[in-house]
Write an enzyme that holds these catalytic residues in place. Structure first.
Site, PDB file in Angstrom:
ATOM      1  N   ASN A  13      -0.390   1.506   1.666  1.00 10.33           N
ATOM      2  CA  ASN A  13      -1.821   1.765   1.486  1.00 10.33           C
ATOM      3  C   ASN A  13      -2.147   2.969   2.361  1.00 10.33           C
ATOM      4  O   ASN A  13      -2.237   2.843   3.583  1.00 10.33           O
ATOM      5  CB  ASN A  13      -2.640   0.537   1.926  1.00 10.33           C
ATOM      6  CG  ASN A  13      -4.134   0.837   1.936  1.00 10.33           C
ATOM      7  OD1 ASN A  13      -4.589   1.785   1.308  1.00 10.33           O
ATOM      8  ND2 ASN A  13      -4.900   0.020   2.652  1.00 10.33           N
ATOM      9  N   LYS A  15      -4.811   4.641   2.614  1.00  9.03           N
ATOM     10  CA  LYS A  15      -6.215   4.695   3.067  1.00  9.03           C
ATOM     11  C   LYS A  15      -6.775   6.111   2.855  1.00  9.03           C
ATOM     12  O   LYS A  15      -6.453   6.738   1.860  1.00  9.03           O
ATOM     13  CB  LYS A  15      -6.333   4.251   4.526  1.00  9.03           C
ATOM     14  CG  LYS A  15      -5.550   2.963   4.821  1.00  9.03           C
ATOM     15  CD  LYS A  15      -5.916   2.354   6.120  1.00  9.03           C
ATOM     16  CE  LYS A  15      -4.956   1.242   6.450  1.00  9.03           C
ATOM     17  NZ  LYS A  15      -5.529   0.238   7.300  1.00  9.03           N
ATOM     18  N   HIS A 101      -9.612  -5.068  -0.240  1.00  5.57           N
ATOM     19  CA  HIS A 101      -9.083  -4.758   1.093  1.00  5.57           C
ATOM     20  C   HIS A 101     -10.170  -5.040   2.132  1.00  5.57           C
ATOM     21  O   HIS A 101     -11.356  -4.809   1.884  1.00  5.57           O
ATOM     22  CB  HIS A 101      -8.644  -3.289   1.154  1.00  5.57           C
ATOM     23  CG  HIS A 101      -7.846  -3.004   2.392  1.00  5.57           C
ATOM     24  ND1 HIS A 101      -8.450  -2.749   3.599  1.00  5.57           N
ATOM     25  CD2 HIS A 101      -6.512  -2.948   2.604  1.00  5.57           C
ATOM     26  CE1 HIS A 101      -7.500  -2.553   4.517  1.00  5.57           C
ATOM     27  NE2 HIS A 101      -6.321  -2.668   3.937  1.00  5.57           N
ATOM     28  N   GLU A 103     -11.114  -3.493   4.653  1.00  2.00           N
ATOM     29  CA  GLU A 103     -11.959  -2.335   5.014  1.00  2.00           C
ATOM     30  C   GLU A 103     -13.065  -2.136   3.974  1.00  2.00           C
ATOM     31  O   GLU A 103     -14.168  -1.708   4.308  1.00  2.00           O
ATOM     32  CB  GLU A 103     -11.087  -1.076   5.175  1.00  2.00           C
ATOM     33  CG  GLU A 103     -10.270  -1.147   6.464  1.00  2.00           C
ATOM     34  CD  GLU A 103      -8.967  -0.392   6.432  1.00  2.00           C
ATOM     35  OE1 GLU A 103      -8.757   0.448   5.538  1.00  2.00           O
ATOM     36  OE2 GLU A 103      -8.133  -0.658   7.314  1.00  2.00           O
ATOM     37  N   GLU A 173      -3.693 -10.555   4.477  1.00  2.00           N
ATOM     38  CA  GLU A 173      -3.871  -9.574   5.535  1.00  2.00           C
ATOM     39  C   GLU A 173      -4.892 -10.079   6.561  1.00  2.00           C
ATOM     40  O   GLU A 173      -6.112  -9.916   6.366  1.00  2.00           O
ATOM     41  CB  GLU A 173      -4.381  -8.260   4.949  1.00  2.00           C
ATOM     42  CG  GLU A 173      -3.416  -7.618   3.980  1.00  2.00           C
ATOM     43  CD  GLU A 173      -3.568  -6.102   3.979  1.00  2.00           C
ATOM     44  OE1 GLU A 173      -2.572  -5.429   4.205  1.00  2.00           O
ATOM     45  OE2 GLU A 173      -4.678  -5.611   3.781  1.00  2.00           O
ATOM     46  N   GLY A 179      -4.194  -2.413  11.381  1.00  2.00           N
ATOM     47  CA  GLY A 179      -4.384  -1.173  12.134  1.00  2.00           C
ATOM     48  C   GLY A 179      -4.549  -1.386  13.635  1.00  2.00           C
ATOM     49  O   GLY A 179      -4.956  -0.476  14.347  1.00  2.00           O
ATOM     50  N   SER A 219      -0.145  -4.386  10.401  1.00  2.00           N
ATOM     51  CA  SER A 219       0.741  -3.801  11.413  1.00  2.00           C
ATOM     52  C   SER A 219       2.217  -4.112  11.170  1.00  2.00           C
ATOM     53  O   SER A 219       2.989  -4.290  12.113  1.00  2.00           O
ATOM     54  CB  SER A 219       0.314  -4.226  12.820  1.00  2.00           C
ATOM     55  OG  SER A 219      -1.003  -3.771  13.084  1.00  2.00           O
TER      56      SER A 219
HETATM   57  C1  PEP Z   1      -3.487  -2.184   5.376  1.00  2.00           C
HETATM   58  O1  PEP Z   1      -4.213  -1.208   5.391  1.00  2.00           O
HETATM   59  O2  PEP Z   1      -3.468  -2.908   4.388  1.00  2.00           O
HETATM   60  C2  PEP Z   1      -2.640  -2.465   6.536  1.00  2.00           C
HETATM   61  C3  PEP Z   1      -1.909  -3.536   6.543  1.00  2.00           C
HETATM   62  O3  PEP Z   1      -2.687  -1.538   7.558  1.00  2.00           O
HETATM   63  P1  PEP Z   1      -1.710  -1.483   8.813  1.00  2.00           P
HETATM   64  O4  PEP Z   1      -0.304  -1.679   8.320  1.00  2.00           O
HETATM   65  O5  PEP Z   1      -1.918  -0.131   9.415  1.00  2.00           O
HETATM   66  O6  PEP Z   1      -2.102  -2.602   9.743  1.00  2.00           O
END
Ligand code: PEP
Length: 257
Positions: A13, A15, A101, A103, A173, A179, A219
């Site tokens: 992803n 972003k 997501h 975000e 998630e 992040g 992460s």
């Molecule tokens: C994501 O944006 O779905 C995500 C898991 O980000 P990150 O791996 O940076 O935590």
């Protein structure tokens, strides 16, 4: 439970990162890194910003890398300034779309109901959906992770048939892990992915639950991927930060093999 019967999917992803020129370069680097690899056992997806879709699709053509978008609107067309429909994505060669997501939920007013509307529109257009669910830190601390994630999953799947589930991947998630560099333990990831699998069994059937790919995201990186991906209920990863460098993304793909 036989994990080997499910598709393993490693999806990046991106972003709000990468210009079209940078997107071309990254896809080329990912292609080069996987060129000698047998990728039969693992689907590789890069979900990119809208403006990168055209170049990403062209650059990835003929390779094992599939292109996804990061969202889509629920209407087919109309007065929705700034939005993109699922049909438009299909017309551009997109195969996957991330929906719900955290975000989008946190910053753009996405609700369980609009997630459900987007999921339906994406499936009707012929896209494969990566549906994100996950709890906030406060919800984990209150001991309502399972309830939160179950409710998000149930509402997102309202009106979706068992047949359509073949085109849905669920990404667990935990919001506190996205992040932040704080990864869920492999046991936490496995436990909640297992809860989601039980929800699917209750909504559809054991067969459907057994066949559904459930990813972990939050992460995930080159160091922790192998352990997370080795868990019985974790069938892949949705990767943010570590998908922006071909070397890191490749390490995660290798860990999934
Ligand atoms: C994501 O944006 O779905 C995500 C898991 O980000 P990150 O791996 O940076 O935590």
């Amino acid at each position: 439970m036989n994990k080997s019967t499910r598709r393993t999917v490693i999806a990046g992803n991106w972003k709000m990162n990468k210009t079209p020129a940078e997107a071309k370069q990254l896809i080329e680097e990912i292609k080069a890194s996987i060129s000698g690899m047998n990728t039969d056992g693992c689907e590789i997806v890069a979900c990119v910003p809208y403006i990168d879709i055209d170049i990403a699709v062209k650059t990835a053509a003929g390779s094992a890398v599939k292109i996804g978008a990061e969202n889509c609107h629920w209407a087919k067309n109309g007065a929705f300034t700034g939005e993109i429909s699922a049909d438009m994505l299909v017309a551009c060669g997109v195969e996957y779309v991330i929906i719900g997501h955290s975000e989008r939920r946190q910053y753009f007013g996405e609700t369980d109901i609009t997630v459900n509307q987007r999921v339906k529109a994406a499936l009707e257009a012929g896209l494969k959906v990566i549906l994100c669910v996950g709890e906030l830190l406060e919800q984990r601390e209150q001991g309502i992770t399972d309830e939160t994630v179950s409710l998000q999953t149930k509402i997102a799947l309202l009106g979706i048939t068992e047949e359509q589930m073949a085109d849905i991947i669920i990404a667990y998630e935990p919001v506190w892990a996205i992040g932040t560099g704080k990864t869920a333990t492999s046991e936490q990831a496995d436990e909640v992915c297992g809860v989601i699998r039980k929800v699917i069994a209750s909504l559809y059937s054991d067969k459907c639950a057994e066949a559904t790919t459930i990813q972990y995201g939050g992460s995930m990186n080159a160091k922790n991927a192998k352990e997370l991906l080795g868990m019985v209920n974790v069938d892949g990863g949705l990767i943010g930060g570590a998908s922006l460098k071909a070397e890191d993304f490749f390490s995660i793909i290798s860990a999934a093999q």
